[in-house]
Each structure stands twice: as structure tokens, then as C-alpha cells.
Design an enzyme around this catalytic site. Structure first.
Site, PDB file in Angstrom:
ATOM      1  N   MET D   1     -30.436  -0.238 -11.713  1.00  0.00           N
ATOM      2  CA  MET D   1     -30.118  -1.507 -11.086  1.00  0.00           C
ATOM      3  C   MET D   1     -29.135  -1.398  -9.935  1.00  0.00           C
ATOM      4  O   MET D   1     -28.499  -2.393  -9.581  1.00  0.00           O
ATOM      5  CB  MET D   1     -29.493  -2.465 -12.109  1.00  0.00           C
ATOM      6  N   PRO D   2     -28.963  -0.208  -9.387  1.00  0.00           N
ATOM      7  CA  PRO D   2     -27.962  -0.150  -8.317  1.00  0.00           C
ATOM      8  C   PRO D   2     -28.355  -1.013  -7.121  1.00  0.00           C
ATOM      9  O   PRO D   2     -29.495  -0.993  -6.675  1.00  0.00           O
ATOM     10  CB  PRO D   2     -27.940   1.329  -7.930  1.00  0.00           C
ATOM     11  N   ILE D   3     -27.373  -1.775  -6.637  1.00  0.00           N
ATOM     12  CA  ILE D   3     -27.522  -2.536  -5.407  1.00  0.00           C
ATOM     13  C   ILE D   3     -26.514  -1.974  -4.415  1.00  0.00           C
ATOM     14  O   ILE D   3     -25.327  -1.877  -4.724  1.00  0.00           O
ATOM     15  CB  ILE D   3     -27.276  -4.034  -5.649  1.00  0.00           C
TER      16      ILE D   3
END
Lengths: 63, 63, 63, 63, 63, 63
Positions: D1-3
């Protein structure tokens, strides 16, 4: 005191932005029992070649 | 190592930006005893239809 | 309407934070001729293993 | 889920942006064992008079 | 593809956060006709001594 | 001069963070021909009840 930044792809109409900030502000004030005057929203609009999902620019996806 | 992002409405002159980054950097280095070279400032300029207070776009407020 | 986010390493005293937000606010209001009430500052404090320069975590640098 | 948000000076070619988002996504998925589809990257391009180091705008530095 | 960051003061219950992200997502999808799956929300919670209005920390205001 | 903020879920080991910042920095410097010293990375770690996809907190999804 919520401060909100919404990153979205360019191309919304002024009417869509109006609706967006009004309804997001309402959602926040109702959920948190915060006065509307404390809600600030920044719309940060991106070109399609400035956003990528799974390593591919949106301008290369035809989205 | 402070990294600073300042969101502000478009329309400042180059001279105002110069003064802004110089004086904010000075304020930070004096408050935190940090060397000036470690201070980075990003100015993020917004159109008036990209910022809302209390659910209303600034472009609709005449501010 | 300036909204400011300052990323800094954890470990400042309350007194340093007080001085920081007061002096940065003053620097902004004087540079931009903006009323103080419009300035909002978010301090975003980082652990030393959450910040890297040149590919090395600060916790590995002894900075 | 890295943004991920990457602030960089304007002026990169489309090809450089393509390479950048592809290689940063690969670096993240390999380091964190995260599926590529979960990685989102925002490129936030700055003019040279919107970025300062040590209190001086880049447009005044000739960088 | 809207990506949203909401800065708010610590102390909300889990139930308030649930309500917040559900209603803000609904507000966005309805305003922009975007599919819900594309909306990502980051809640960034601040201590009262990490947020200032008009140069005064919230922890000094008794807010 | 790239400044990077990576939002990710808490729980990475120190070793994973080391690898992450080293490989993302390498990806950036190679893509943009920028010197490594100019790359700064902020890791912004989120609890699972501070991140939502499609209106549902991650802590409610069992992800």
C-alpha cells in the site's frame, strides 16, 4: 481543525470541485462533530503523466 | 534537516517569495539551532478554485 | 491562508516548538502581508530511522 | 500500500518520468515484498522559484 | 484515483474514524463519479503540541 | 533535489527500511541523473486504522 489535501487528476469542472469541497466538508463535520469553519481543503491536481499505478504513468494507460 | 512545504494562493511576486523563504529559513534556524543548509522549502501554489474553507472554494468567496 | 507542514526530527522541547511556530508565523505574515489567524502550521516529527539522506537512514549516520 | 510523493524540479522528459516511476516502484516492491499494484506515485513538479535551499530560491542560484 | 490526506488532532475513536473514511469516500465518489476502489485515505493524527494557529500551539490554547 | 515522502503501513524492520531508502535513492539517481546527496526520503508510517481503501479502514479488512 481538519486540514485535507486531495490529489486528483486534472480535468474536473468548477461545478464538480464546488460539489466536492462542499460534500467532503459536510462528511467531515458530521463524522467528527467539528465546526465547518475549521475545515480547510487543498485540491492538488495532477497531469496524467504525473501519476503512476504499479509503475506505469496514467498517460500511458489510457485511463 | 527541516523540510518545509508551504501551501499558498498563487499571485505572489518573485520578491515576496525571496523574502518568504529567506525569513522562514532564518526563523527555523534560530528556533532550532539548525544550520541553514539543512533547510529546504517547497512553495506549493494553489489557484483560488483549488482551496476551500468551510466547504466553499476561495474563488466563490471573492477573498 | 498559508498552510505549512514542517518535517523535523523528533526531540525538540515544547519551548523550541513554541518558538518555532511563533517565529515562522511572524516570518510568513511579514513577508506576505497575511493576517496571523490565517497561518496554520503542522509539525510532523520523524524518528531517525524514518529519514534518509543520500540513501542512508539518519539513525545509521549518527547525525 | 505504499503511496509515494516525489517533489522534483520541472523539466524532466516523459521518458525520464516513465523510467523514474518504473524503477522506484520496482525498488519498493523488492524492498518490502509488496505487490506492484499497491504502489501509487505522485510526481509533484516545482518551478525553480518554488524551491529553496538555505533560504535561497533555486531560480536565484543558477542550479 | 483520488488520494486524500486528512490531518486531524489525535483522540478520535475507532468508530469515528470508520465513519469518517466511509463518508468522505462516499462524498468523493458521488461528486466525481469515481469508483470507490480508487479512493485512498490517509489519516495523519497530530498531537496538540504539533499544530499551531496564528503562531500558537493548540496545547497552549486549551482547544 | 528530489524530496520523497513514502506513506507505508507500520511494521517494517530496520533492515527493510535500510534497503528501501537505499534502493529508492538509487532508482531516483539513475533515472534522473541526480547526485545521491540531493535525495531526501521521509518515511511516514501509518497504523492500520489510519489508512482506508474504498472507504474501509485497513484494520477492518484484515490486510
Amino acid at each position: 481543525m481538519p486540514i485535507v489535501e486531495i490529489h486528483l487528476i486534472k480535468g474536473r469542472t468548477l461545478e464538480q470541485k464546488r460539489l466536492l469541497v462542499a460534500s467532503v466538508t459536510k462528511a467531515i463535520t458530521e463524522s467528527l462533530a467539528a465546526p465547518p469553519e475549521t475545515v480547510r481543503i487543498i485540491l492538488s491536481e495532477m497531469e496524467k503523466d504525473d501519476y503512476a499505478i504499479a509503475g506505469t504513468l496514467m498517460s500511458d494507460k489510457g485511463h
